[in-house]
Design a protein around this motif. Structure first.
Motif, PDB file in Angstrom:
ATOM      1  N   UNK A 426       0.806  -1.222   0.000  1.00 38.11           N
ATOM      2  CA  UNK A 426       0.000   0.000   0.000  1.00 38.11           C
ATOM      3  C   UNK A 426       0.834   1.264   0.000  1.00 38.11           C
ATOM      4  N   UNK A 427       2.136   1.124  -0.013  1.00 34.26           N
ATOM      5  CA  UNK A 427       3.003   2.297   0.055  1.00 34.26           C
ATOM      6  C   UNK A 427       3.584   2.588  -1.336  1.00 34.26           C
ATOM      7  N   UNK A 428       4.815   2.946  -1.369  1.00 33.57           N
ATOM      8  CA  UNK A 428       5.438   3.469  -2.577  1.00 33.57           C
ATOM      9  C   UNK A 428       5.518   2.446  -3.693  1.00 33.57           C
ATOM     10  N   UNK A 429       5.742   1.182  -3.342  1.00 29.68           N
ATOM     11  CA  UNK A 429       5.873   0.182  -4.398  1.00 29.68           C
ATOM     12  C   UNK A 429       4.568  -0.001  -5.151  1.00 29.68           C
ATOM     13  N   UNK A 430       3.455   0.006  -4.405  1.00 34.47           N
ATOM     14  CA  UNK A 430       2.157  -0.094  -5.073  1.00 34.47           C
ATOM     15  C   UNK A 430       1.879   1.116  -5.960  1.00 34.47           C
ATOM     16  N   UNK A 433       4.002   0.809  -9.046  1.00 38.53           N
ATOM     17  CA  UNK A 433       3.424  -0.150  -9.994  1.00 38.53           C
ATOM     18  C   UNK A 433       2.228   0.436 -10.724  1.00 38.53           C
ATOM     19  N   UNK A 434       1.410   1.198  -9.990  1.00 36.00           N
ATOM     20  CA  UNK A 434       0.256   1.837 -10.630  1.00 36.00           C
ATOM     21  C   UNK A 434       0.686   2.865 -11.662  1.00 36.00           C
ATOM     22  N   UNK A 439       1.645   4.462 -17.339  1.00 39.45           N
ATOM     23  CA  UNK A 439       2.582   4.870 -18.393  1.00 39.45           C
ATOM     24  C   UNK A 439       2.537   3.892 -19.555  1.00 39.45           C
ATOM     25  N   UNK A 440       2.465   2.575 -19.235  1.00 37.83           N
ATOM     26  CA  UNK A 440       2.390   1.588 -20.310  1.00 37.83           C
ATOM     27  C   UNK A 440       1.108   1.756 -21.121  1.00 37.83           C
ATOM     28  N   UNK A 441      -0.008   2.044 -20.411  1.00 40.71           N
ATOM     29  CA  UNK A 441      -1.270   2.255 -21.133  1.00 40.71           C
ATOM     30  C   UNK A 441      -1.202   3.491 -22.023  1.00 40.71           C
TER      31      UNK A 441
END
Length: 508
Positions: A426-430, A433-434, A439-441
């Motif tokens: 729930x912190x920075x890694x999530x 990833x979001x 960015x990929x989309x």
């Protein structure tokens, strides 16, 4: 520029005279009274001042290349409209006892003659008595038509000479009011304008010879130096050259010769003849007007210009601090002003082209500089990483064999805490990833949109195909070489194996 070719103008204004030795504004036609041919900058050449319109004969307006000035202590308005458009020299009458502020817009001082002229003009236009019958009415209409046009003679009485209609008469319809720039140079700057009947290219190619010739005109005095301030193209293959003269004293100091003093010397008869042999058609000073002089010029409408139109022109002045209204009478003067404006437009366009080229060059330099800065940033980052790796290895070797200290243990605990926070879902890694998924989309949608929006030109596509074909041929050739080499290697390997077997049998 305010144009009014509409209703006829009113009557001309009254004469304006002053008893003090006021400054005046003469043109190229002003007569100088300096005696002798020796050149001296000690005193002005004359003490009187005549006006551009001070004379009663030949009062034609003429837009020369600048507002002329008289000799002596008078100053005049130089070039106008940025290129030297203003009033040139007019035929003048030199006053003996009483000097008038003849300047640019002074009125004739002979009031009785002017009154008789107005009376005769009114008689010719309204009630001629030449024939004594109904034909006089037709003659009156014909005289009105000539007055409106500004040319011809108006017959109205058998015992009185006809009235000469000129474009300066108050009934002429072909009049307008424009604006010219007032110079801001002082008399101490010593700027004098010389108009040559030559092209600018000829003047620039012979500039050194011109300076030497002007120095000879000044008497060849070694303490004087002629300098060219600027060269400018004028219509009809004429060129304006702005000069000033520097005088050096024996004690080593130097000063510029005042513009009025230099102009007075150029107005001497023998000097003017020498200048005409050099191709000079007009000379004038380029000095500013005092507020009192500007006020005097604006208060007196020019001859033949309706005071109402003149007042409206002063109200419509876009910049009263830098521009002054000037009359334009007749199509010739309008054409002259149009030529000068076209000339200035070309000069401005040339300057804009040069500025555009400079901007393009600066943009190229900026792009190159930005690319180099990005390259140096990447290099700096790479060197920083390499330096950090070296420091890490050095620190590992230095601490080799030692137990972990308290501060290092504390630092390890802090790093572990940060690592746990980063790895928390729930912190920075999530969040990272979001963001990465977004960015990929966006990249995917951008690729789709780009495919829909852009297409490859047929010629470019053909070049790409040709390039790929050449690459394919190169790869095929390389593959064939590799295959040949593999066969050769296999053959060598086979020969080596046979040699080993033979030797083994012999040893056995």
């Amino acid at each position: 520029m305010a144009f009014n070719f509409g209703a006829p103008s009113g009557t001309s204004g009254t004469a304006a005279a002053t008893a003090a030795p006021a400054v005046g504004f003469g043109g190229f036609g002003t007569t100088s009274t300096t005696a002798g041919s020796a050149f001296s900058f000690s005193a002005p050449a004359n003490t009187g001042a005549t006006g551009l319109f001070g004379g009663t004969q030949n009062k034609g307006f003429g837009f020369g290349t600048g507002f002329g000035t008289t000799t002596g202590s008078s100053t005049g308005l130089g070039t106008g409209l940025g290129t030297g458009l203003g009033f040139g020299g007019f035929n003048t009458q030199q006053q003996q006892q009483q000097t008038t502020l003849g300047g640019l817009f002074s009125q004739p001082t002979q009031a009785p003659t002017q009154s008789n002229q107005l009376i005769n003009t009114a008689s010719a236009l309204s009630a001629p008595t030449l024939l004594g019958d109904e034909r006089d009415a037709i003659l009156a209409k014909w005289n009105q038509l000539q007055a409106f046009w500004g040319t011809g003679k108006g017959y109205f009485n058998n015992n009185i000479p006809p009235v000469e209609f000129t474009q300066e008469n108050p009934f002429c319809r072909f009049k307008a009011v424009g604006y010219s720039c007032m110079p801001n140079n002082k008399d101490e700057d010593g700027l004098v304008v010389l108009v040559f009947n030559k092209k600018e290219t000829d003047i620039r190619s012979q500039q050194q010879q011109l300076v030497e010739s002007l120095h000879k005109v000044l008497g060849g005095n070694q303490t004087l130096t002629v300098n060219v301030e600027g060269i400018k193209t004028l219509p009809d293959d004429q060129t304006e050259v702005v000069i000033y003269v520097v005088e050096r004293s024996p004690n080593g100091t130097s000063r510029r010769v005042p513009a009025t003093t230099l102009y007075a010397h150029f107005e001497q008869t023998n000097i003017k003849t020498q200048l005409q042999q050099l191709g000079v058609t007009l000379s004038m000073t380029r000095t500013e007007l005092s507020p009192a002089q500007v006020k005097q010029l604006l208060q007196n409408p020019p001859a033949g210009v309706d005071p109402i139109i003149w007042e409206q022109a002063k109200v419509d002045n876009p910049d009263s601090e830098k521009l002054i209204p000037v009359p334009m009478v007749g199509f010739k003067e309008l054409l002259r002003r149009l030529k000068v404006q076209d000339q200035m437009t070309k000069q401005h366009q040339t300057r804009l082209d040069i500025i555009s080229e400079d901007i393009s060059e600066l943009q190229k330099n900026q792009t190159t500089t930005m690319a180099k800065i990005a390259q140096y940033k990447r290099k700096l980052m790479d060197l920083s990483h390499r330096t950090l790796q070296v420091l890490i290895k050095q620190e590992i070797q230095r601490k080799s064999g030692y137990a972990i200290q308290a501060d290092e243990e504390q630092l390890r605990v802090q790093l572990d805490t940060i690592q746990c926070e980063l790895n928390a879902p729930t912190q920075f890694k999530g969040r990272l990833n979001e963001l990465m998924s977004q960015i990929r989309m966006q990249n995917h949608f951008g690729a789709v949109k780009s495919e829909e929006r852009y297409y490859i030109d047929a010629d470019l596509l053909r070049e790409i195909k040709q390039h790929l074909k050449q690459q394919q041929e190169g790869l095929s050739h390389l593959i064939s070489i590799i295959k040949d080499d593999l066969e050769d290697i296999k053959l060598v390997e086979h020969g080596l194996n046979e040699t080993i077997h033979i030797r083994g049998g012999v040893f056995t």
